[in-house]
Design an enzyme around this catalytic site. Sequence first.
Site, PDB file in Angstrom:
ATOM      1  NE  ARG A  10      -6.667   3.574  -6.640  1.00 60.86           N
ATOM      2  CZ  ARG A  10      -7.749   3.333  -6.039  1.00 60.86           C
ATOM      3  NH1 ARG A  10      -7.890   3.652  -4.748  1.00 60.86           N
ATOM      4  NH2 ARG A  10      -8.214   2.288  -6.461  1.00 60.86           N
ATOM      5  CD  GLU A  66      -1.682   5.757  -4.079  1.00 58.70           C
ATOM      6  OE1 GLU A  66      -1.712   6.415  -3.103  1.00 58.70           O
ATOM      7  OE2 GLU A  66      -2.646   5.090  -4.440  1.00 58.70           O
ATOM      8  CE  LYS A  98      -4.108   2.107   2.034  1.00 53.19           C
ATOM      9  NZ  LYS A  98      -3.531   3.618   1.519  1.00 53.19           N
ATOM     10  CE  LYS A 145      -8.379   1.717   4.587  1.00 50.44           C
ATOM     11  NZ  LYS A 145      -8.338   3.474   4.492  1.00 50.44           N
ATOM     12  CG  PHE A 173      -3.044  -1.008  -7.499  1.00 48.93           C
ATOM     13  CD1 PHE A 173      -4.502  -0.799  -7.832  1.00 48.93           C
ATOM     14  CD2 PHE A 173      -2.250   0.123  -7.167  1.00 48.93           C
ATOM     15  CE1 PHE A 173      -4.929   0.288  -7.337  1.00 48.93           C
ATOM     16  CE2 PHE A 173      -3.025   1.228  -6.654  1.00 48.93           C
ATOM     17  CZ  PHE A 173      -4.232   1.410  -7.011  1.00 48.93           C
ATOM     18  NE  ARG A 177      -9.849   9.195  -3.223  1.00 47.34           N
ATOM     19  CZ  ARG A 177      -9.943   8.420  -1.920  1.00 47.34           C
ATOM     20  NH1 ARG A 177      -8.850   7.834  -1.748  1.00 47.34           N
ATOM     21  NH2 ARG A 177     -11.059   7.800  -1.736  1.00 47.34           N
ATOM     22  NE  ARG A 216     -14.433   3.073   2.493  1.00 46.83           N
ATOM     23  CZ  ARG A 216     -13.364   3.741   2.277  1.00 46.83           C
ATOM     24  NH1 ARG A 216     -12.234   2.989   2.380  1.00 46.83           N
ATOM     25  NH2 ARG A 216     -13.169   5.091   1.885  1.00 46.83           N
TER      26      ARG A 216
END
Length: 588
Positions: free
Chosen positions: A255, A300, A250, A424, A341, A270, A418
């Site tokens: 983002r 990221e 992470k 995370k 990713f 984002r 989400r």
Amino acid sequence: MLFSVVADAFEKMESTTKRLELTDLLVNLLKEADDDLPLLIYLLEGKLGPDYLGIETQMSDKLIIKALSVASNISEDEIAKEYAKAGDIGTIAKEIAEKRSLRSLVQEEMTVKYIHDTLMKMARTTGSGSTKARVDAYMDLFLNSTPKEIMYITRIITGKLRIGISDATILDAIVKAFADEKYSEDIENAFNFHPDLGYIASELRKGNIDAILKLGPTPMIPFKVMLAERLRSVEEILEKMGGRCAFEYKYDGMRTETHIERGKVRLFSRGNEETTNQFPDITKAASETFKVDSAILDGEAVPYDPDTGELYPFQVISHRRGRKYDLDKVSSEIPITVFLFDIVYLNGRDLSKTPYTERRKILESIFTESDSFRLAKRIESGDPAEVHRFFNSAIEDGCEGLVAKSTSPDSFYKAGARGWLWIKLKRDYQAQLWDTLDLTVVGAFYGHGRRKGTYGALLLATYNDKNDTFETVCKLGSGFSDDVLFSLPKKFEQYVSKEKPARVISNLEPDVWFYPAVVMEVIGAEITVSPIHTCAYGEIEKDSGLSVRFPRFTGKWREDKKPEDSTTSREILEMYKEQKKTITEEKS
């Protein structure tokens, strides 16, 4: 559609604190619109178009004050002083309009289209004389509007409409006005991949539900990125994921969506704002790196030390955001790597409903790693010891922790969601919460003693994504440097509200209310039941909510997040339950 109808509706919306009444008023307003429905939607959002088009009037508060001075023969200094007291330039425009003696000789009909067209002229004006042209355009609106109309027009220009609605409220009203509510979830999903409420409202009004349901990832149109839930241990994550899953670093960065189509590259944050011009090095590298017809990549952007390769923290990237000059110099001093990713689109194919493991293989196959684009480090494992070692490596390499990702057949990319497909795991803060919180500032309390002349504490809130409201969770007074502390009144003056905003649910009465706008990162000791705060109210105990104990500002303003991206009340509730579970296990 006459803007007077809109202004009357805005006035009613501003005066209500009832969510259902607010939505009903909005539904009725949308139904009254004609072909100018998309324009009305954009004005409701305080915009001229969807975020990704980046259209802004370039009309600052200072320029509005200048125009009002010209219109009223009141000095700019005097208007600025009144603005500082009121905290709303729209109210000042209304008060000046009520006293004016000058009106336009030829009255224009103030329609939604006329106002939108005038604001678009402001946005498109460039070069020498552009400032005067914008002032003249505002003067035209001022002289042709009623006091009530110019108040709301001025607020629209500044992006602070102050009627207590969000995109979620508008989307809900659009569905109620123009669609069968059984499609509500599907329409929300379409919006997450195509965040243009004006377009969605227009198509639904025409009855084109099929066109909306077909919306998916589209090159050059940013989507709302997928988000992760949180847990506090590797063991809990593996149990949740069925014993085995993927784990990725992470990264502590920004983002970034990378869109490629026929050799052209665009980057988006984002928040769906275009950042292409701020990162010319990444844009150029993308053109050279990816030999594809079209693609949409998720990753990221992380700054790093060009001499050592060491990753810098997120704050460093702010030196590059918003810059217009010396970009080449800054690019060499603060180079960026985009750690990729995910991929959601490739050469005309929508990959969002392709399982994660297959998406990752596709991503790995389309490029060779370089300084500008790398793959997020990753393992697949069901061994807690191996994952713990990988977690420690992530921390040592300057990352925040890990993101666990489901490898199940239904591990699809869910835009704007989400969920438990991604979880995370961040650094353990020992006795503190195991993760930071992103909370929205909704009020402030005046300082005393050494803090006299500034705010002594801020009232912070979580976001209730079910009700589209902000629920208080703590008062924050720790973690501020003196410089930051005494700059708070200036930072928040543009968000001051004379009364509690409609979307804020609070039992506390701060000295100053703020419209939800600013998000800050906070760490605390634990989550506790509170008879004062409204976060997750009634979920644990009747007549009580949840609060963060001993909150402390980390020093990070989350400028990359909208208030609706804040930590949710549901997340706080889950954290409280996990915390109680851990305490029970430790006692047994």
